[in-house]
Design a protein around this motif. Structure first.
Motif, PDB file in Angstrom:
ATOM      1  N   TRP A  21       0.838  -1.207   0.000  1.00 15.56           N
ATOM      2  CA  TRP A  21       0.000   0.000   0.000  1.00 15.56           C
ATOM      3  C   TRP A  21       0.869   1.253   0.000  1.00 15.56           C
ATOM      4  N   THR A  22       0.614   2.168  -0.914  1.00 16.07           N
ATOM      5  CA  THR A  22       1.190   3.511  -0.884  1.00 16.07           C
ATOM      6  C   THR A  22       0.059   4.463  -1.215  1.00 16.07           C
ATOM      7  N   SER A  23       0.068   5.646  -0.581  1.00 15.01           N
ATOM      8  CA  SER A  23      -1.039   6.562  -0.830  1.00 15.01           C
ATOM      9  C   SER A  23      -0.651   8.008  -0.556  1.00 15.01           C
ATOM     10  N   THR A  24      -1.475   8.886  -1.122  1.00 19.33           N
ATOM     11  CA  THR A  24      -1.476  10.313  -0.817  1.00 19.33           C
ATOM     12  C   THR A  24      -2.922  10.645  -0.451  1.00 19.33           C
ATOM     13  N   VAL A  25      -3.217  11.903  -0.260  1.00 20.37           N
ATOM     14  CA  VAL A  25      -4.596  12.303   0.023  1.00 20.37           C
ATOM     15  C   VAL A  25      -5.515  11.908  -1.134  1.00 20.37           C
ATOM     16  N   ASP A  26      -5.005  12.014  -2.371  1.00 19.55           N
ATOM     17  CA  ASP A  26      -5.837  11.828  -3.563  1.00 19.55           C
ATOM     18  C   ASP A  26      -5.660  10.513  -4.311  1.00 19.55           C
ATOM     19  N   GLU A  27      -4.574   9.766  -4.046  1.00 21.11           N
ATOM     20  CA  GLU A  27      -4.319   8.539  -4.795  1.00 21.11           C
ATOM     21  C   GLU A  27      -3.849   7.417  -3.880  1.00 21.11           C
ATOM     22  N   ALA A  28      -4.143   6.184  -4.304  1.00 21.62           N
ATOM     23  CA  ALA A  28      -3.669   5.007  -3.570  1.00 21.62           C
ATOM     24  C   ALA A  28      -3.278   3.929  -4.569  1.00 21.62           C
ATOM     25  N   ARG A  29      -2.202   3.189  -4.237  1.00 18.84           N
ATOM     26  CA  ARG A  29      -1.746   2.054  -5.034  1.00 18.84           C
ATOM     27  C   ARG A  29      -1.580   0.879  -4.079  1.00 18.84           C
ATOM     28  N   PHE A  30      -2.006  -0.290  -4.552  1.00 15.37           N
ATOM     29  CA  PHE A  30      -1.896  -1.476  -3.707  1.00 15.37           C
ATOM     30  C   PHE A  30      -2.005  -2.718  -4.571  1.00 15.37           C
ATOM     31  N   THR A  31      -1.661  -3.845  -3.966  1.00 12.75           N
ATOM     32  CA  THR A  31      -1.762  -5.133  -4.634  1.00 12.75           C
ATOM     33  C   THR A  31      -2.771  -5.982  -3.878  1.00 12.75           C
ATOM     34  N   ILE A  32      -3.629  -6.653  -4.642  1.00 14.08           N
ATOM     35  CA  ILE A  32      -4.558  -7.614  -4.058  1.00 14.08           C
ATOM     36  C   ILE A  32      -3.930  -8.980  -4.242  1.00 14.08           C
ATOM     37  N   LYS A  33      -3.688  -9.677  -3.128  1.00 19.98           N
ATOM     38  CA  LYS A  33      -2.988 -10.960  -3.157  1.00 19.98           C
ATOM     39  C   LYS A  33      -3.631 -11.914  -4.168  1.00 19.98           C
ATOM     40  N   ASN A  34      -2.792 -12.494  -5.015  1.00 21.49           N
ATOM     41  CA  ASN A  34      -3.203 -13.464  -6.045  1.00 21.49           C
ATOM     42  C   ASN A  34      -4.181 -12.895  -7.071  1.00 21.49           C
TER      43      ASN A  34
END
Length: 132
Positions: free
Chosen positions: A38-51
């Motif tokens: 998970w990485t994020s700012t106030v306006d954006e987020a990036r993450f991985t959903i396992k599998n």
């Protein structure tokens, strides 16, 4: 269009619930255990959903004390919109509804509907736990 949703009553003023949800940095607390990187700012987020997949979301619309809308900021496996709707139920109670709208073909619908419903249910329950 597949629509998946759930809602809950939060014993907080609508402005407090909106302030929490309008900052994507807070959304990591709402995620289930199968979300990582998970990485994020106030306006954006990036993450991985396992599998499953990597996702990048951004807030596309904010209506103060009413609605927060997130859409993919990069290519996603399918068209999807995540929407938090807020309604005041009194000075100290806010009804929060989390809605996922997804363009799913029949095969994707069979595969993704269950996990998406679990995600919606988990986020609504976590929001209630965190904010009361």
């Amino acid at each position: 269009m597949t629509i998946i949703q759930n809602n809950t009553a939060i014993h907080k003023p609508i402005a407090a619930v909106y302030a929490f949800l309008s900052d994507l940095n807070n959304h990591e607390q709402l995620m289930p255990d199968n979300i990582y990187n998970w990485t994020s700012t106030v306006d954006e987020a990036r993450f991985t959903i396992k599998n499953m997949a990597k996702l990048a979301l951004k807030i596309s619309d904010r209506v103060e004390n009413k609605e927060i809308v997130c859409i993919p900021s990069e290519e996603a496996p399918f068209a999807i919109t995540l929407r938090w709707k807020l309604e005041e139920q009194g000075a100290e109670v806010t009804n929060a509804t989390f809605v996922i709208e997804a363009e799913l073909n029949m095969m994707m619908k069979m595969m993704a509907s269950g996990p998406l419903q679990k995600l919606v249910d988990h986020q609504v329950n976590r929001l209630k736990e965190i904010l009361g």
